[in-house]
Structures are given as structure tokens and as C-alpha cells.
Design an enzyme around this catalytic site. Structure first.
Site, mmCIF file in Angstrom:
data_model
loop_
_atom_site.group_PDB
_atom_site.id
_atom_site.type_symbol
_atom_site.label_atom_id
_atom_site.label_comp_id
_atom_site.label_asym_id
_atom_site.label_seq_id
_atom_site.Cartn_x
_atom_site.Cartn_y
_atom_site.Cartn_z
ATOM 1 C CD GLU A 56 2.548 -11.433 4.688
ATOM 2 O OE1 GLU A 56 3.072 -11.335 5.822
ATOM 3 O OE2 GLU A 56 1.321 -11.496 4.511
ATOM 4 C CG ASP A 67 -5.152 -6.763 4.964
ATOM 5 O OD1 ASP A 67 -4.215 -6.941 5.768
ATOM 6 O OD2 ASP A 67 -5.280 -7.395 3.908
#
Lengths: 265, 146
Positions: A56, A67
């Protein structure tokens, strides 16, 4: 809306093979353009060699709201290094000259809108991408992207979290293709403790009948990976890998760690 | 209607939060609105002395009002906002929030263009208690209204 049927590609082929061999998928996440602008191609090849099943690639964004600190910092560094979406697709083309490992792109919307919406999906496919993860886009807003991903034969990897209801898991699974991204916690990537998630993963598996269920966020060690792989079809590891890359940096050491992870699941 | 944005250190510097005057359309934090951003869609840092205006995006409602032409957007610098806050405190006994002080500061430009019959309403949207640290650090004491 007319939806062309999603056509299987490297990603679905790989996941089918793994299921037939009764193996779990190891997905490794890298921030493109980190630690150096041109680290990405050699790193992906090293990870593929060491036993990663799927890679990914994260498109760095100034405001990566899903994140945690590790991936945020790597994104900031990559932007400083001069990474752009055009450059990443160039790196993908380069990777494709050497390996057939399934490649998935994860990105936030704004850089994609600037690149050009349909152009992004068309170019991603042309450069060798197999699936797309857009963590900002809720189920209700996916239609506008599905027409592009289906036209360009890209898997639509949608996310579920512990807050997702059973009914919604079924709806998200129905729209998704490739795999279902099962977020381990209600929070951002790279948290220190994954906690007791067995019952949650079992619940997702019970309702997601169509796609393999891969669990990500906060998986740090071979032991974590092993625990989760007992209930899921695979694991996704990002922050812990980026930390390793930042700290040790040698290809051999990272390769050894990836082999440990793959052996553990 | 007139909307007043934060010009920070000035619209010609890199330090402002005038998204409607200087921004382009994009998506940040789930909203499609005007944004301060570079050519690759990376969001830029905003600056305003007012915490509530120090943001590179703006509400989608404002973006829509701008596109409709229903509201004219202007901007006011940090210094002008501080001076206006001091003025309102001295003339009205009201300490306005720094955000609202931007609106008062625009009166200097607006009032000379109005006639006696016009009625001007300022939306004093917040109170300045929260900004006392900023006001205190600006050494406004002893400065009186002209």
C-alpha cells in the site's frame, strides 16, 4: 448510476491464491517519497522480495487526518523531499518493470482533485495500480468515485471501524472490492495498543461475506500480527514499518523483520 | 452584506488567513470550500492573530455566498484588528473577540462611503475575555482613541 462490473486484477488474484493456500495476507504500507524522494522503488522491491503480499503506497498530504504521528512525520518529510502525485505514478511504473506484486494507493482527496479526478484513476491504472483507498470518503459519497474506479478496473477498498454498525458493515462490504479495510481502533494509525479486538474482528467477518477482511492500524509486532491473523484474512502494517525504516534503514534488517511478520501469520 | 477576513501580516505576505480572497477550491477536513494551498493541493499554513480565523479553509457557506455574489469579502490586518478592539473597548465598554474586532476595523473604510440615512449593523460575534492574553501582550495601555 450505471456501474461497470469490477474486473479482477493482480490484487484479487493474489487474495484468491492466498485463500486457496490457507495463507494470510501481509500488506505493508509505505509513504511514497520517504525517507528520500527516490527510496520508494528500492524499498518496495525489497519488501516484495522479503515476503510482502501486497504493498500500500501512501500519497503524502499536508493534513493526513487518519494518520498518527509516525505517518504524519513521514508525509511531511516526503513533501519536503518534493514528492508529487505525478512523481509517485512514475515510481509505480518503475516498480512494475520489476515485480507483479499488487499495489494499492491510499490518498486524501485534495491532491487527487488537483491532479484531475478521472485522470487520476485512469493514470493510476495505466501505471500499474490495482486498488484505491480513500479514507476521507464515506459510503454516501463513494458513487462519484466508483464510476471511475470501475471504469478503470481498480479495486475500491472501503474502511470499517469499531463504530460501524452491522448493517453498515454489510453495505460497505457490498460496495467494496479487493478487500475490506478493517480499522482496528477508533483513532489514527500507529497507536501503541491494539487492545481486545478479537470480538470486533469476528463481528466484521460475520457481516462481510463478500470481501476478505484485512485489519490495520496499530499492528506493530509479529505477535500482534499473529493474534489478529487468527481471526482476519490478513494484516496491514504501516507506522511500525516506517519506524523501522527511520531507525535502522538497512535493507537486510527490514527484510528480516518482514520475513518474521510473514512467518508469524 | 460584507464579510471581513483576516489579512494577518498583509495579503501580499505568506502570513494571512484570507482564504476567500486568496484561496482556490479544495477539500480539507471533509469540506469542499476555498483553501490556501499550493499547486499540488498541499494545504498551506495560515496566520492570524485571532485563533478562530487562523485556519487555511473557510466554511462552505461562505464559499457559496462568495460565489453567489451575495456577500462581498474584504480583509483586515492583525494590527488594524487590535486597534479596533481597543477603540470598541474605550468607546463602548465592550471588549470584543479578536475575530469580531476585524469587522469593527472595517468601519474605518466603510463609514465614509455611507450616508446619514444608512443603517450599518456589525455582528459582534464573540467576547474578548478569551483574548485578554493577546490584548495584554500588545501593550495597548495608554493608547487612546484619536
Amino acid at each position: 448510476m450505471k456501474r461497470e462490473k469490477y474486473e479482477s486484477n493482480r490484487l484479487t488474484t493474489k487474495l484468491t491464491q492466498l485463500r486457496e493456500r490457507n495463507e494470510k495476507a501481509l500488506v505493508l504500507f509505505l509513504t511514497a517519497g520517504y525517507p528520500k524522494l527516490d527510496s520508494t522503488v528500492p524499498l518496495v522491491l525489497e519488501l516484495a522480495q522479503a515476503g510482502a503480499d501486497i504493498i500500500e503506497l501512501g500519497i503524502p498530504f499536508s493534513d493526513p487526518l487518519a494518520d498518527g504521528p509516525v505517518i504524519q512525520a513521514s508525509s511531511q518529510q516526503a513533501i519536503k523531499n518534493g514528492i508529487t502525485l505525478e512523481y509517485i505514478l512514475g515510481q509505480v511504473k518503475e516498480i512494475r518493470k520489476h515485480t507483479n506484486i499488487p499495489l494499492v494507493l491510499m490518498g486524501y482527496l485534495n491532491p487527487i482533485l488537483h491532479y484531475g479526478e478521472e485522470k487520476f484513476f485512469a493514470d493510476a491504472r495505466k501505471s500499474g495500480i490495482d486498488g484505491i483507498i480513500l479514507p476521507e470518503v464515506p459510503l454516501e459519497e463513494t458513487d462519484r468515485f466508483l464510476s471511475f474506479t470501475r471504469k478503470h478496473h481498480l479495486a475500491d477498498i472501503l474502511l470499517v471501524s469499531p463504530a460501524t454498525t452491522d448493517k453498515r458493515i454489510r453495505e460497505i462490504d457490498e460496495v467494496s472490492s479487493g478487500f475490506l479495510y478493517c480499522v482496528s481502533t477508533t483513532g489514527v494509525t500507529g497507536r501503541s495498543n491494539i487492545g481486545d479486538i478479537e470480538s470486533y474482528v469476528k463481528r466484521v467477518k460475520r457481516h462481510a461475506k463478500k470481501n476478505p477482511v484485512l485489519v490495520g492500524f496499530g499492528i506493530k509486532t509479529p505477535t500482534d500480527a499473529q493474534r489478529i491473523a487468527q481471526h482476519a484474512d490478513g494484516v496491514i502494517i504501516g507506522s511500525a514499518l516506517i519506524q523501522k525504516i527511520t531507525q535502522v534503514g538497512t535493507a537486510t534488517e527490514i527484510g528480516d523483520w518482514v520475513r518474521q511478520l510473514k512467518n508469524a501469520i | 452584506m460584507i464579510g471581513v477576513e483576516a489579512a494577518g501580516c498583509g495579503l501580499n505576505t505568506q502570513k494571512h488567513a484570507a482564504t476567500l480572497s486568496k484561496g482556490t477550491p479544495g477539500v480539507l477536513h471533509g469540506s469542499f470550500s476555498y483553501l490556501l494551498q499550493d499547486k499540488n493541493g498541499q494545504v498551506e499554513l495560515a496566520h492570524s492573530i485571532s485563533a478562530g480565523l487562523d485556519y487555511p479553509g473557510v466554511g462552505p457557506e461562505h464559499s457559496a455566498l462568495k460565489d453567489l455574489g451575495r456577500v462581498k469579502y474584504v480583509s483586515i490586518t492583525d494590527t488594524q484588528a487590535l486597534e479596533a478592539a481597543s477603540m470598541v473597548a474605550q468607546l463602548e465598554g465592550i471588549i470584543p473577540a479578536l475575530e469580531s474586532a476585524h469587522a469593527f476595523a472595517h468601519l474605518d473604510k466603510l463609514m465614509p462611503t455611507t450616508s446619514k440615512k444608512d443603517i450599518v449593523v456589525v455582528n459582534l460575534s464573540g467576547r474578548g475575555d478569551k483574548d485578554m492574553m493577546t490584548y495584554a501582550s500588545q501593550n495597548l495601555e495608554g493608547k487612546s482613541v484619536k
